[in-house]
Design a protein around this motif. Structure first.
Motif, mmCIF file in Angstrom:
data_model
loop_
_atom_site.group_PDB
_atom_site.id
_atom_site.type_symbol
_atom_site.label_atom_id
_atom_site.label_comp_id
_atom_site.label_asym_id
_atom_site.label_seq_id
_atom_site.Cartn_x
_atom_site.Cartn_y
_atom_site.Cartn_z
ATOM 1 N N PRO A 580 -6.258 3.118 14.924
ATOM 2 C CA PRO A 580 -5.580 3.251 13.627
ATOM 3 C C PRO A 580 -4.317 2.403 13.582
ATOM 4 N N LYS A 581 -4.174 1.653 12.512
ATOM 5 C CA LYS A 581 -2.943 0.899 12.272
ATOM 6 C C LYS A 581 -2.083 1.611 11.234
ATOM 7 N N HIS A 582 -2.621 2.691 10.722
ATOM 8 C CA HIS A 582 -1.920 3.495 9.715
ATOM 9 C C HIS A 582 -2.596 4.859 9.663
ATOM 10 N N ASP A 583 -1.867 5.851 9.232
ATOM 11 C CA ASP A 583 -2.444 7.172 9.005
ATOM 12 C C ASP A 583 -1.545 7.921 8.031
ATOM 13 N N VAL A 589 2.714 4.145 9.262
ATOM 14 C CA VAL A 589 2.186 2.799 9.072
ATOM 15 C C VAL A 589 2.779 1.942 10.182
ATOM 16 N N LYS A 590 1.912 1.287 10.947
ATOM 17 C CA LYS A 590 2.361 0.549 12.120
ATOM 18 C C LYS A 590 3.198 -0.666 11.764
ATOM 19 N N ALA A 591 2.850 -1.330 10.660
ATOM 20 C CA ALA A 591 3.540 -2.573 10.310
ATOM 21 C C ALA A 591 3.598 -2.706 8.794
ATOM 22 N N TYR A 593 2.194 -4.230 5.661
ATOM 23 C CA TYR A 593 0.946 -4.849 5.251
ATOM 24 C C TYR A 593 1.011 -5.296 3.793
ATOM 25 N N VAL A 594 0.072 -6.167 3.431
ATOM 26 C CA VAL A 594 0.007 -6.647 2.052
ATOM 27 C C VAL A 594 -0.342 -5.505 1.113
ATOM 28 N N VAL A 595 -1.305 -4.673 1.518
ATOM 29 C CA VAL A 595 -1.705 -3.546 0.681
ATOM 30 C C VAL A 595 -0.714 -2.397 0.860
ATOM 31 N N GLN A 596 -0.627 -1.562 -0.150
ATOM 32 C CA GLN A 596 0.310 -0.450 -0.120
ATOM 33 C C GLN A 596 -0.203 0.683 0.779
ATOM 34 N N PRO A 597 0.713 1.491 1.343
ATOM 35 C CA PRO A 597 0.301 2.590 2.219
ATOM 36 C C PRO A 597 -0.671 3.557 1.558
ATOM 37 N N GLU A 598 -0.512 3.796 0.253
ATOM 38 C CA GLU A 598 -1.411 4.740 -0.410
ATOM 39 C C GLU A 598 -2.827 4.181 -0.520
ATOM 40 N N GLU A 599 -2.964 2.853 -0.589
ATOM 41 C CA GLU A 599 -4.295 2.261 -0.604
ATOM 42 C C GLU A 599 -4.951 2.396 0.766
#
Length: 730
Positions: A580-583, A589-591, A593-599
């Motif tokens: 997982p790079k996010h949860d 969120v590890k870093a 990203y271009v996309v938003q955390p909710e996406e």
């Protein structure tokens, strides 16, 4: 919308003479940046025509599989008037249809592949690379019609490809049924951002010169391809550069170099490419064709439109001398002759042999009195030009038996990679061998009574571990599950093995502490219980305790029976894709990203098989339980941390607060009266108050009369995640 339109005759401004106008007609047209929750309901039961109690496994197991295979053999060796076969055989057709169904799999997120029969729907049914696979499916329709509910499209297509190889003379490795068909397009899978088929590859690469920089989670190099462009990168022949694309693409399909060479050569040992005409005259694809074409696309108006006039890739010719036989002719021709670049009748770039002997030329697919030159694609030439691929190809050339064995195993892997563990495999042809890519897990031989479960819960809660530690560990173990290819999950307890034990998202120090205590408890048990069961039971016991603290006496369901995988049973390299790079459930969120955390939260929820309400209730519960990554307080909207209350939703929807940005993904929740910062939050927290659909769910759980419903719904969703990979109890 123009003022004139709004003022017309007092009519509704969204309609014109009773019909929808060409203006924006959906919410996504009006608000393209709004969070789209459709991915969480893309396989809604409302689209499924089967009865609620339909059991596909039972239906499939009632088949006489040998009878089905005999029907396929008879079809393979026929030629239908509406779509004539090549050399009187559909071997090449059915191999390609199965290859292109399975070949869309990608290991980064487990999506694509043969498991759902998704080739029947857009966009895959209309990809340029899938030209005329619609004919393959339509040829198989009489068999599907005959066996009906007992044989899914996914199973039938893969079985037809496998039987085709057997008819050609290959000793195949086996076949398993168990693929469940979908009934609507998987429209929310990300296949790339391009809006044009076969757009230049630079659109998919961070650095066009670094082919490893292909955008994640994509595997194919261009929109509309299964893997690489057969004419070369962006249609420019260069076997060495094509080899770079092949290595990346096949790796992202879960294949190593040897499997890549075997699949490329073996896939081209039978059948032919079709390009005897003009590609530009072909009609619309499947989705774009008008009703009179009845779901068939790419109508060719030239000549008969099929047979000798068939247009597919634009390349033209067979790869081998005997294209309906399994043999070693692919490597014989590749290494015996020099090859020169030329063009097909359709103008496609392809390679042809120089000074080939007439006896090495295949006869025409429809005229046995004419011989044609064989051809090779740029990808085929890469097997000769790339140094590593050449070493493997030369070994296969010298040892045909070894080539056949490697290919048979690689074909089985290609067509079964997305089916998950072997426990999901159906039928008499399932191979006995446990393969590492199937993520094998030892079975257990114990059961636990309710009294024994209660005793274990007490030991776990009195172990010195906190509820937060127990819940977080159970969640981290289970959250790796992917419903896309049925990998990951708590079963196997691979969270204690490399690479998972060292993943940043699993908080290695906390994880090591918990695992050490669980192993200590396990060592003291009279009846051995797996660590996998203890991990889940620990989280379950802690959730039950938190529910009781909220005033709700409830027993959280638990089913024992998980096994403990060994390191030897774990393919470290392939499991790296599950990291997982996010949860969003643990607000991490590890870093950037271009996309938003909710996406990214939606992506995780969909892979876990969650609905929007289940995702919502889990977020609210995980926050008040204090299970955020690293113990951060974002979203912990409660003064009773550890109590399974609906406080998250109550305080999220309370208008006594203001919400003030403090960074790209951080907010202060400020008391309007005092100006005091009461809590902090992230985008994932606040989206449940800002998005109209998610707010509707949040309001349900914030209501005074739904405190108990919140607890029960959380427990149901929690249990679903904990048991997501328990195919033995479904």
């Amino acid at each position: 919308m123009s003022q004139n339109t709004q003022a017309t005759s007092g009519k509704c401004p969204f309609h014109k003479d009773g019909a929808v106008t060409n203006a924006a007609s959906s919410n996504t047209d009006w608000w393209p940046n709004a969070l789209n929750l459709d991915i969480l309901s893309q396989h809604d039961k409302k689209t499924d025509p089967m009865d609620p109690n339909f059991d596909y496994a039972k239906a499939f197991n009632s088949l006489n599989l040998e009878e089905v295979k005999q029907d396929i053999r008879e079809l393979i060796n026929s030629s239908q008037d509406w779509w004539p076969s090549d050399w009187g055989s559909y071997i090449g057709m059915f191999v390609r249809t199965a290859w292109h169904l399975a070949g869309s799999y990608r290991k980064q997120d487990g999506r694509g592949g043969a498991n759902t029969g998704n080739q029947r729907f857009a966009p895959l049914n209309s990809w340029p690379d899938n030209v005329n696979t619609d004919k393959g499916r339509r040829l198989l329709w009489p068999i599907k019609k005959k066996y009906g509910n007992k044989l899914s499209w996914g199973d039938l297509i893969v079985l037809a490809g496998t039987v085709a190889y057997e008819e050609a003379g290959l000793k195949t490795y086996g076949f398993a049924g168990g693929r469940l068909d979908i009934w609507a397009p998987e429209k929310d899978i990300y296949w790339g951002e391009e809006r044009q088929w076969l757009a230049p590859t630079e659109n998919r690469y961070a650095n066009d010169e670094d082919r490893k920089s292909l955008e994640n989670p994509l595997a194919a190099v261009q929109m509309g391809l299964i893997y690489v462009n057969p004419e070369g990168v962006d249609g420019k022949p260069d076997p060495l550069r094509t080899a770079q694309d092949m290595r990346v693409t096949f790796d992202r399909m879960g294949m190593n170099d040897e499997e890549t060479v075997a699949l490329t050569a073996g896939g081209h040992t039978v059948g032919k490419a079709h390009g005897n005409g003009k590609a530009e005259v072909l009609g619309a694809d499947v989705e774009g064709a008008d009703v009179e074409f009845q779901g068939l696309g790419w109508h060719n108006p030239e000549g008969t439109g099929n047979g000798a006039n068939t247009m597919v890739s634009g390349l033209e010719g067979a790869w081998t001398t005997h294209p309906t036989k399994w043999d070693n002719e692919f490597f014989y021709l590749l290494f015996t002759y020099d090859w020169e670049l030329t063009k097909s009748p359709a103008g496609a770039q392809q390679w042809e042999p120089v000074n080939i002997k007439e006896e090495d030329m295949p006869v025409d697919a429809h005229n046995p009195n004419v011989r044609r030159k064989p051809m090779m694609t740029d990808a085929d030439m890469a097997l000769k030009i790339d140094p590593e691929y050449r070493k493997i190809s030369e070994r296969f050339y010298k040892d045909p038996a070894y080539f056949s064995e490697v290919f048979a195993r690689a074909w089985f892997k290609l067509t079964h990679r997305d089916m998950g563990p072997k426990s999901r495999y159906l039928g008499p042809d399932v191979p006995a061998e446990d393969l590492i890519w199937q993520d094998p897990i030892p079975t257990v031989d114990y059961t636990l009574s309710e009294a024994e479960i209660d005793e274990l819960k007490a030991k776990l809660l009195n172990s010195g571990l906190t509820s937060e530690e127990l819940i977080s560990t159970a969640w981290d173990s289970a959250r790796t599950y992917r419903g896309s290819d049925f990998r990951g999950g708590a079963n196997g307890a691979r969270i204690r093995l490399a690479p998972q034990k060292d993943w940043e998202g699993n908080e290695p120090a906390r994880l090591a502490k918990v695992l050490a205590k669980l192993e200590e408890i396990q060592a003291g048990l009279a009846k051995k219980v797996s660590i996998a069961d203890l991990i889940v039971l620990g989280g379950t016991a802690a959730v039950e305790k938190a529910a009781k603290a909220a005033g709700v006496e409830v027993k959280v369901p638990f089913i024992a029976g998980r096994g403990d995988a060994t390191q030897e049973q774990t393919d470290v390299y392939s499991f790296e894709d599950l990291e997982p790079k996010h949860d969003g459930f643990r607000n991490w969120v590890k870093a950037d990203y271009v996309v938003q955390p909710e996406e990214m939260l939606l992506d995780r929820a969909q892979l876990l098989g969650l609905t929007a309400p289940e995702m919502t209730v889990l977020i609210g519960g995980m926050r008040v339980l204090g299970t955020n990554f690293g113990g951060v307080k974002h979203g912990v909207f409660t003064d009773r941390v550890g109590v399974l209350s609906n406080d998250f939703f109550v305080n999220l929807t309370d208008m006594k607060y203001n919400w003030k940005p403090t960074g790209k993904n951080s907010y202060n929740i400020v008391d309007r009266t005092t100006g005091e910062t009461k809590w902090t939050a992230t985008r994932v927290d606040l989206v449940f108050g800002s998005n109209s659909i998610l707010r509707a769910y949040a309001e349900v759980y914030a209501q005074d009369d739904n405190k108990e419903k919140f607890v029960k719904d959380f427990i149901a969703a929690w249990t679903k995640v904990m048991n997501a990979d328990r195919f033995d109890v479904k």
